[in-house]
Scaffold this motif. Sequence first.
Motif, PDB file in Angstrom:
ATOM      1  N   GLN A 167       0.843  -1.188   0.000  1.00  0.00           N
ATOM      2  CA  GLN A 167       0.000   0.000   0.000  1.00  0.00           C
ATOM      3  C   GLN A 167       0.881   1.242   0.000  1.00  0.00           C
ATOM      4  O   GLN A 167       2.054   1.177   0.354  1.00  0.00           O
ATOM      5  CB  GLN A 167      -0.901  -0.003   1.239  1.00  0.00           C
ATOM      6  N   PRO A 168       0.326   2.386  -0.402  1.00  0.00           N
ATOM      7  CA  PRO A 168       1.078   3.642  -0.268  1.00  0.00           C
ATOM      8  C   PRO A 168       1.360   3.929   1.202  1.00  0.00           C
ATOM      9  O   PRO A 168       0.702   3.389   2.096  1.00  0.00           O
ATOM     10  CB  PRO A 168       0.134   4.682  -0.889  1.00  0.00           C
ATOM     11  N   TRP A 169       2.326   4.784   1.462  1.00  0.00           N
ATOM     12  CA  TRP A 169       2.704   5.079   2.841  1.00  0.00           C
ATOM     13  C   TRP A 169       1.518   5.606   3.632  1.00  0.00           C
ATOM     14  O   TRP A 169       0.835   6.555   3.247  1.00  0.00           O
ATOM     15  CB  TRP A 169       3.836   6.086   2.873  1.00  0.00           C
ATOM     16  N   ASN A 170       1.283   4.959   4.756  1.00  0.00           N
ATOM     17  CA  ASN A 170       0.234   5.359   5.689  1.00  0.00           C
ATOM     18  C   ASN A 170       0.682   4.929   7.070  1.00  0.00           C
ATOM     19  O   ASN A 170       0.858   3.731   7.327  1.00  0.00           O
ATOM     20  CB  ASN A 170      -1.103   4.699   5.322  1.00  0.00           C
ATOM     21  N   SER A 171       0.884   5.862   7.956  1.00  0.00           N
ATOM     22  CA  SER A 171       1.418   5.539   9.287  1.00  0.00           C
ATOM     23  C   SER A 171       0.409   4.822  10.162  1.00  0.00           C
ATOM     24  O   SER A 171       0.749   4.344  11.249  1.00  0.00           O
ATOM     25  CB  SER A 171       1.881   6.822   9.991  1.00  0.00           C
ATOM     26  N   ASP A 172      -0.866   4.752   9.736  1.00  0.00           N
ATOM     27  CA  ASP A 172      -1.909   4.109  10.526  1.00  0.00           C
ATOM     28  C   ASP A 172      -2.072   2.656  10.088  1.00  0.00           C
ATOM     29  O   ASP A 172      -2.607   2.369   9.036  1.00  0.00           O
ATOM     30  CB  ASP A 172      -3.228   4.866  10.359  1.00  0.00           C
ATOM     31  N   GLY A 173      -1.610   1.723  10.907  1.00  0.00           N
ATOM     32  CA  GLY A 173      -1.799   0.314  10.604  1.00  0.00           C
ATOM     33  C   GLY A 173      -0.861  -0.240   9.562  1.00  0.00           C
ATOM     34  O   GLY A 173      -1.292  -0.907   8.616  1.00  0.00           O
ATOM     35  N   CYS A 174       0.419   0.027   9.709  1.00  0.00           N
ATOM     36  CA  CYS A 174       1.425  -0.456   8.759  1.00  0.00           C
ATOM     37  C   CYS A 174       2.473  -1.244   9.540  1.00  0.00           C
ATOM     38  O   CYS A 174       2.912  -0.819  10.611  1.00  0.00           O
ATOM     39  CB  CYS A 174       2.049   0.725   8.031  1.00  0.00           C
ATOM     40  N   ASP A 175       2.858  -2.405   9.013  1.00  0.00           N
ATOM     41  CA  ASP A 175       3.846  -3.237   9.700  1.00  0.00           C
ATOM     42  C   ASP A 175       5.281  -2.880   9.355  1.00  0.00           C
ATOM     43  O   ASP A 175       6.189  -3.114  10.143  1.00  0.00           O
ATOM     44  CB  ASP A 175       3.608  -4.710   9.352  1.00  0.00           C
ATOM     45  N   LEU A 176       5.489  -2.336   8.159  1.00  0.00           N
ATOM     46  CA  LEU A 176       6.843  -2.045   7.706  1.00  0.00           C
ATOM     47  C   LEU A 176       6.780  -0.988   6.607  1.00  0.00           C
ATOM     48  O   LEU A 176       5.887  -1.018   5.759  1.00  0.00           O
ATOM     49  CB  LEU A 176       7.510  -3.316   7.165  1.00  0.00           C
ATOM     50  N   LEU A 177       7.725  -0.059   6.646  1.00  0.00           N
ATOM     51  CA  LEU A 177       7.864   0.943   5.588  1.00  0.00           C
ATOM     52  C   LEU A 177       9.134   0.666   4.797  1.00  0.00           C
ATOM     53  O   LEU A 177      10.214   0.547   5.375  1.00  0.00           O
ATOM     54  CB  LEU A 177       7.937   2.353   6.191  1.00  0.00           C
ATOM     55  N   VAL A 178       8.987   0.545   3.480  1.00  0.00           N
ATOM     56  CA  VAL A 178      10.144   0.454   2.583  1.00  0.00           C
ATOM     57  C   VAL A 178      10.298   1.824   1.936  1.00  0.00           C
ATOM     58  O   VAL A 178       9.398   2.293   1.235  1.00  0.00           O
ATOM     59  CB  VAL A 178       9.946  -0.631   1.512  1.00  0.00           C
ATOM     60  N   ILE A 179      11.430   2.466   2.188  1.00  0.00           N
ATOM     61  CA  ILE A 179      11.591   3.870   1.813  1.00  0.00           C
ATOM     62  C   ILE A 179      12.849   4.075   0.975  1.00  0.00           C
ATOM     63  O   ILE A 179      13.921   3.556   1.308  1.00  0.00           O
ATOM     64  CB  ILE A 179      11.627   4.763   3.086  1.00  0.00           C
ATOM     65  N   GLY A 180      12.687   4.792  -0.120  1.00  0.00           N
ATOM     66  CA  GLY A 180      13.827   5.203  -0.921  1.00  0.00           C
ATOM     67  C   GLY A 180      14.325   6.558  -0.444  1.00  0.00           C
ATOM     68  O   GLY A 180      13.668   7.579  -0.666  1.00  0.00           O
ATOM     69  N   LEU A 181      15.453   6.561   0.216  1.00  0.00           N
ATOM     70  CA  LEU A 181      15.925   7.786   0.872  1.00  0.00           C
ATOM     71  C   LEU A 181      16.375   8.859  -0.123  1.00  0.00           C
ATOM     72  O   LEU A 181      16.531  10.029   0.266  1.00  0.00           O
ATOM     73  CB  LEU A 181      17.081   7.449   1.823  1.00  0.00           C
ATOM     74  N   ASP A 182      16.576   8.504  -1.381  1.00  0.00           N
ATOM     75  CA  ASP A 182      17.001   9.499  -2.368  1.00  0.00           C
ATOM     76  C   ASP A 182      15.829  10.322  -2.907  1.00  0.00           C
ATOM     77  O   ASP A 182      16.048  11.278  -3.645  1.00  0.00           O
ATOM     78  CB  ASP A 182      17.708   8.798  -3.539  1.00  0.00           C
ATOM     79  N   HIS A 183      14.618   9.973  -2.538  1.00  0.00           N
ATOM     80  CA  HIS A 183      13.436  10.678  -3.041  1.00  0.00           C
ATOM     81  C   HIS A 183      13.180  11.942  -2.212  1.00  0.00           C
ATOM     82  O   HIS A 183      13.435  11.953  -0.999  1.00  0.00           O
ATOM     83  CB  HIS A 183      12.210   9.756  -2.970  1.00  0.00           C
ATOM     84  N   PRO A 184      12.637  13.013  -2.823  1.00  0.00           N
ATOM     85  CA  PRO A 184      12.392  14.255  -2.070  1.00  0.00           C
ATOM     86  C   PRO A 184      11.409  14.087  -0.908  1.00  0.00           C
ATOM     87  O   PRO A 184      11.500  14.822   0.085  1.00  0.00           O
ATOM     88  CB  PRO A 184      11.816  15.187  -3.147  1.00  0.00           C
ATOM     89  N   ASP A 185      10.462  13.140  -1.013  1.00  0.00           N
ATOM     90  CA  ASP A 185       9.489  12.952   0.061  1.00  0.00           C
ATOM     91  C   ASP A 185      10.002  12.071   1.197  1.00  0.00           C
ATOM     92  O   ASP A 185       9.283  11.829   2.170  1.00  0.00           O
ATOM     93  CB  ASP A 185       8.201  12.322  -0.497  1.00  0.00           C
ATOM     94  N   ALA A 186      11.225  11.600   1.079  1.00  0.00           N
ATOM     95  CA  ALA A 186      11.728  10.637   2.057  1.00  0.00           C
ATOM     96  C   ALA A 186      11.850  11.237   3.456  1.00  0.00           C
ATOM     97  O   ALA A 186      11.536  10.575   4.446  1.00  0.00           O
ATOM     98  CB  ALA A 186      13.083  10.090   1.612  1.00  0.00           C
ATOM     99  N   ALA A 187      12.294  12.479   3.554  1.00  0.00           N
ATOM    100  CA  ALA A 187      12.516  13.086   4.872  1.00  0.00           C
ATOM    101  C   ALA A 187      11.215  13.155   5.672  1.00  0.00           C
ATOM    102  O   ALA A 187      11.179  12.835   6.867  1.00  0.00           O
ATOM    103  CB  ALA A 187      13.124  14.471   4.708  1.00  0.00           C
ATOM    104  N   ARG A 188      10.132  13.559   5.004  1.00  0.00           N
ATOM    105  CA  ARG A 188       8.846  13.656   5.696  1.00  0.00           C
ATOM    106  C   ARG A 188       8.373  12.275   6.145  1.00  0.00           C
ATOM    107  O   ARG A 188       7.963  12.088   7.304  1.00  0.00           O
ATOM    108  CB  ARG A 188       7.805  14.286   4.772  1.00  0.00           C
TER     109      ARG A 188
END
Length: 318
Positions: free
Chosen positions: A40-61
Motif C-alpha cells: 500500500q502507499p505510505w500510511n502511518s496508521d496500521g502499517c507493519d513495515l515501511l520500505v523507503i527510498g531515501l534518495d526521493h524528495p518525500d523521504a525526509a517527511r
Amino acid sequence: MNTPTRSFRISAIGLDVLHQTRLKLACSMLLAERMDVALQPWNSDGCDLLVIGLDHPDAARALSEANAVNVPMLSIARRYAEPAPGRLPHGATVRDINEQLSSLLLAAPTVERAAVGTPLLLQLAAATGGAPALHLLQRGAITLLVDTATRSIALPPSTTLAEVVAQLDDVAWSASAIDAPTFQHQYAYRLPQRHSFEALYFCIARYRPELLPMPAEQAPLKLRHWPDLNADDVPGTWLLAIACLHARPWQAAALATACHMPRHTVQSLFCAAVASGLALNQDAAVPSTQRRKDASDSRFFSWVARRFGLNLFQGAAS
C-alpha cells in the motif's frame, strides 16, 4: 502441522519503478514462508513495515512520520555501500529485498506481543450488554466480522481460523462497529464463512493456548453441550476427551490419564471450555484411579466416531 499463514501490510514511498517492481516480487516470494503481504502507499496508521527510498524528495517527511509512530523501516539509498539490517544499497536485488522483509517482519511481532493485553477479538467476543453487535476487524490482508449477537465470526473464503489465531495478539488490529444493512450490502458476499465463538476458542486452545485464561487447577469440569465444531477444527485425538467431558465431569489429571493425552493438552481443552462459556464446574468428578465405562458410554462415543469419521477407542490406545 503446517504453520498458519500470517498477514502483513507494507507501505512503500520514494521507490523508482525498478525497485517498486522488485519489492512486489520479493513480497510475492514471502508466500513460500507462509507470509501474506499487502502493499500500500505510505500510511502511518496500521502499517507493519515501511520500505523507503531515501534518495526521493518525500523521504525526509515519511522518515520523520515513521519514526514518530515506531514503524520498522527498510531503507534503500545510494549512500549505502553494503547491505545491513534494515538497509540496502541502490540496485538491491529481489533476493536482497526478500531476505530483509522476512527478517524484519518476523522480528516485529515479538515486540508487539510483549506489550499486548487481551486480544481485541477476544475483548469483543466477551462483550455483553448494550455494546454494538457487529464489529469489522482488519489486520493486514485479513478482514473479518465479529457478531456478538450470534456469537460467531465471519471470514473470507481464503482465510482459516488458524490464520486468524496465529496473529490474534498483534496490536495492528483495527475495529469499527457497523450495522446489519451495511454488512449485508458491502461485506456479506466477501465474508461467507461462519465460525462459532466455540470453534474460535478451541482453535486458540490448539494453536495459542497461552492466550486463554487458566481455570482453577483442581476444579472438575463438564461441558454444557457438545461444542459447535467441525471435523477440521480440532485434532482427532481431542475428540475422545471432549466426548468424556460431555458425558460427565472430570478433573484434568484424570482425563489425561483416561485418554492417554498430555496433561497440558487436556488443560488447554479446559481453558477453551471455560473461555467459551461451555464449562460447568462440578463438585463430583471421576477419580483419577478409575475410568467408568458402560453401555451408554459406548453408544455415545460410537456416535462421536461416526460423526467425525474416527475410531476413538483405537486412537486412544495408540
